[in-house]
Motif scaffolding. Structure first.
Motif, PDB file in Angstrom:
ATOM      1  N   UNK A 206       9.769  53.786  23.647  1.00 14.36           N
ATOM      2  CA  UNK A 206      10.806  54.654  23.232  1.00 14.36           C
ATOM      3  C   UNK A 206      10.518  55.222  21.638  1.00 14.36           C
ATOM      4  N   UNK A 207      11.145  56.543  21.469  1.00 11.37           N
ATOM      5  CA  UNK A 207      10.532  57.292  20.465  1.00 11.37           C
ATOM      6  C   UNK A 207      11.009  56.555  19.240  1.00 11.37           C
ATOM      7  N   UNK A 208      10.130  56.444  18.074  1.00 15.21           N
ATOM      8  CA  UNK A 208      10.195  55.629  16.833  1.00 15.21           C
ATOM      9  C   UNK A 208       9.955  56.343  15.553  1.00 15.21           C
ATOM     10  N   UNK A 209      10.571  56.157  14.548  1.00 18.07           N
ATOM     11  CA  UNK A 209      10.196  56.491  13.393  1.00 18.07           C
ATOM     12  C   UNK A 209       9.783  55.641  11.929  1.00 18.07           C
ATOM     13  N   UNK A 210       8.984  56.113  11.221  1.00 22.03           N
ATOM     14  CA  UNK A 210       8.368  55.274  10.163  1.00 22.03           C
ATOM     15  C   UNK A 210       9.228  55.395   9.102  1.00 22.03           C
ATOM     16  N   UNK A 211       9.639  54.088   8.531  1.00 23.78           N
ATOM     17  CA  UNK A 211      10.301  54.101   7.374  1.00 23.78           C
ATOM     18  C   UNK A 211       9.116  54.270   6.004  1.00 23.78           C
ATOM     19  N   UNK A 212       9.370  55.180   5.130  1.00 25.46           N
ATOM     20  CA  UNK A 212       8.258  55.629   4.290  1.00 25.46           C
ATOM     21  C   UNK A 212       8.336  54.596   3.121  1.00 25.46           C
ATOM     22  N   UNK A 213       9.582  53.742   3.057  1.00 23.16           N
ATOM     23  CA  UNK A 213       9.532  52.719   2.012  1.00 23.16           C
ATOM     24  C   UNK A 213       8.685  51.364   2.368  1.00 23.16           C
TER      25      UNK A 213
ATOM     26  N   UNK B  18      15.332  64.263  16.610  1.00 24.10           N
ATOM     27  CA  UNK B  18      16.002  64.106  15.000  1.00 24.10           C
ATOM     28  C   UNK B  18      14.689  63.816  14.024  1.00 24.10           C
ATOM     29  N   UNK B  19      13.562  63.148  14.675  1.00 25.56           N
ATOM     30  CA  UNK B  19      12.741  62.824  13.551  1.00 25.56           C
ATOM     31  C   UNK B  19      11.875  63.896  12.774  1.00 25.56           C
ATOM     32  N   UNK B  20      12.018  64.883  13.628  1.00 27.26           N
ATOM     33  CA  UNK B  20      11.524  66.142  13.339  1.00 27.26           C
ATOM     34  C   UNK B  20      12.149  66.803  12.291  1.00 27.26           C
ATOM     35  N   UNK B  21      13.603  66.660  12.306  1.00 33.98           N
ATOM     36  CA  UNK B  21      14.386  67.166  11.382  1.00 33.98           C
ATOM     37  C   UNK B  21      14.796  66.351  10.009  1.00 33.98           C
ATOM     38  N   UNK B  22      14.088  65.028  10.133  1.00 34.77           N
ATOM     39  CA  UNK B  22      14.489  64.160   9.057  1.00 34.77           C
ATOM     40  C   UNK B  22      13.260  64.382   8.359  1.00 34.77           C
ATOM     41  N   UNK B  23      13.404  64.489   6.828  1.00 27.36           N
ATOM     42  CA  UNK B  23      12.323  64.830   5.823  1.00 27.36           C
ATOM     43  C   UNK B  23      11.785  63.433   5.524  1.00 27.36           C
ATOM     44  N   UNK B  24      12.463  62.843   4.937  1.00 28.98           N
ATOM     45  CA  UNK B  24      11.989  61.427   4.419  1.00 28.98           C
ATOM     46  C   UNK B  24      13.149  60.420   5.058  1.00 28.98           C
TER      47      UNK B  24
ATOM     48  N   UNK C 135      18.527  57.365   0.360  1.00 31.00           N
ATOM     49  CA  UNK C 135      18.975  57.622   1.571  1.00 31.00           C
ATOM     50  C   UNK C 135      18.079  58.526   2.233  1.00 31.00           C
ATOM     51  N   UNK C 136      17.990  58.535   3.530  1.00 26.56           N
ATOM     52  CA  UNK C 136      17.085  59.353   4.383  1.00 26.56           C
ATOM     53  C   UNK C 136      17.445  60.828   3.972  1.00 26.56           C
ATOM     54  N   UNK C 137      16.533  61.802   4.008  1.00 24.99           N
ATOM     55  CA  UNK C 137      16.874  63.112   3.611  1.00 24.99           C
ATOM     56  C   UNK C 137      16.387  63.958   4.827  1.00 24.99           C
ATOM     57  N   UNK C 138      17.273  65.101   4.985  1.00 21.48           N
ATOM     58  CA  UNK C 138      17.148  65.917   6.235  1.00 21.48           C
ATOM     59  C   UNK C 138      16.822  67.284   5.864  1.00 21.48           C
ATOM     60  N   UNK C 139      16.217  67.808   6.875  1.00 16.91           N
ATOM     61  CA  UNK C 139      15.643  69.133   6.783  1.00 16.91           C
ATOM     62  C   UNK C 139      16.739  70.242   7.502  1.00 16.91           C
ATOM     63  N   UNK C 140      16.545  71.598   7.066  1.00 19.62           N
ATOM     64  CA  UNK C 140      17.540  72.398   7.762  1.00 19.62           C
ATOM     65  C   UNK C 140      16.757  72.779   9.041  1.00 19.62           C
ATOM     66  N   UNK C 141      17.807  72.970  10.430  1.00 17.54           N
ATOM     67  CA  UNK C 141      17.254  73.503  11.529  1.00 17.54           C
ATOM     68  C   UNK C 141      16.812  74.756  11.749  1.00 17.54           C
ATOM     69  N   UNK C 142      15.824  75.281  12.566  1.00 16.05           N
ATOM     70  CA  UNK C 142      15.403  76.487  12.635  1.00 16.05           C
ATOM     71  C   UNK C 142      16.497  77.351  13.125  1.00 16.05           C
ATOM     72  N   UNK C 143      16.429  78.652  12.546  1.00 17.39           N
ATOM     73  CA  UNK C 143      17.583  79.431  12.940  1.00 17.39           C
ATOM     74  C   UNK C 143      17.638  79.932  14.452  1.00 17.39           C
TER      75      UNK C 143
ATOM     76  N   UNK D  99      13.353  72.431  16.138  1.00 16.68           N
ATOM     77  CA  UNK D  99      12.516  72.246  14.971  1.00 16.68           C
ATOM     78  C   UNK D  99      13.078  72.575  13.480  1.00 16.68           C
ATOM     79  N   UNK D 100      12.538  71.953  12.561  1.00 16.08           N
ATOM     80  CA  UNK D 100      12.981  72.163  11.100  1.00 16.08           C
ATOM     81  C   UNK D 100      12.483  73.431  10.763  1.00 16.08           C
TER      82      UNK D 100
END
Ligand SMILES: [Zn+2]
Ligand SMILES: [Zn+2]
Ligand SMILES: [Zn+2]
Ligand SMILES: [Zn+2]
Length: 326
Positions: free
Chosen positions: A24-31, A47-53, A66-74, A80-81
């Protein structure tokens, strides 16, 4: 919360404490640098691509960050972000895609250019101009046609040079694209090589489970620094020689663990994308120049025709005058 007596020979992941063998797709905690299932945290796939940190729930609670998010492509269909503040799109490719849709709507078919630009009726006026004896008017038409033709020819020369330059750039890009494939393959061999070496050197470490999700770092980065070379360096790059250099002695490959290399994160995908964008930009520019070239060639043909009709009409008039006077 974390059990101290967890089995030593198995690395556990996520809040579900899985062994990570579920693909299953996973995401790494930067902390805390632990991996988490997107699903277990309520994220959507992609969503992992849209997540910044990303900060996992435990670390959020501990540090308050908190987790920070990026803005989605128009582009609507794109997940993608965006590259804000540089662009509202994820890539030039998405921007160009939308632009090309608009261009296609106003695109004139090449066959219709001649009709759109020059009315055929222009030509039928010329013989009567010549025959009616308005010499000044005829010579001004002739001079204008000639000078406009010369202008077109001069512009065409410049255009041809530019088109050749793009053709060369596209050829170089083709070389870069095939080198990218080679670099991906070489990174793979370097990674397997280093995994082998490290596995034999530290037999105590647990064997890595196979067939995990793509987002789990399973090897070494292997980024080829030659991919950053500028166009001039590319001209002289001896691909054959590189191909024959064993990966383990190649000093220009990044030998960090994938999880430890933040500089070349996702480089395979990023470089491929960059090349795609570059190609679509070059091709779009070249297409524009080629349309211009076609249009100018039609203009030259038009002026040639004007000059030819004037010459034929004048010759006919002279012949008529000679006949009348004899
Ligand atoms: Zn989980
Ligand atoms: Zn964490
Ligand atoms: Zn996009
Ligand atoms: Zn790296």
């Amino acid at each position: 919360m974390l059990a101290d007596d967890s089995e030593e020979d198995e690395v556990l992941y996520c809040i579900c404490r899985s062994n990570g063998e579920d693909n299953l797709p996973m995401i790494l905690c930067e902390e805390c640098e632990m991996w988490y299932h997107l699903h277990c945290l309520g994220f959507q796939p992609g969503d992992d691509e849209l997540i910044d940190v990303f900060k996992c729930p435990a670390c959020t609670e501990r540090t308050g960050q908190k987790t920070s998010w990026r803005v989605k492509c128009s582009r609507e269909e794109c997940r993608h972000a965006s590259r804000l503040p540089l662009s509202i799109y994820c890539s030039d490719a998405c921007g160009i895609f939308l632009m090309s849709l608009k261009l296609r709507q106003i695109n004139i078919h090449p066959d219709s250019v001649e009709q759109a630009g020059y009315k055929v009726s222009n030509y039928t006026n010329i013989p009567s101009l010549v025959f009616n004896g308005d010499g000044d008017k005829v010579s001004s038409v002739s001079l204008a046609a000639n000078s406009k033709k010369q202008d077109c020819l001069a512009t065409l020369t410049t255009l041809n040079t530019q088109i050749t330059r793009y053709t060369n750039q596209i050829a170089l890009l083709t070389k870069q694209e095939s080198y990218h494939k080679l670099a991906v393959a070489r990174a793979q061999s370097l990674s397997s090589h280093l995994l082998d070496v490290n596995q034999t050197n530290s037999p105590d470490k647990p064997k890595k489970p196979k067939g995990r999700g793509a987002s789990i770092p399973k090897g070494y980065c292997g980024f080829d620094y030659r991919l950053l070379a500028d166009d001039e360096d590319w001209e002289g790059l001896d691909v054959h020689q590189i191909e024959n250099t064993p990966v383990e002695t190649d000093a220009l490959l990044c030998n960090l663990k994938e999880s430890a290399c933040s500089r070349h994160k996702e480089w395979r995908k990023m470089m491929e994308y960059k090349l795609q964008v570059h190609r679509s930009t070059l091709e779009a520019k070249q297409f524009k120049l080629q349309s211009r070239q076609q249009q100018l060639s039609l203009k030259v043909r038009h002026y040639d025709k004007v000059l030819e009709i004037i010459a034929v009409a004048a010759a006919a008039k002279d012949a008529g005058a000679a006949q009348a006077s004899s």
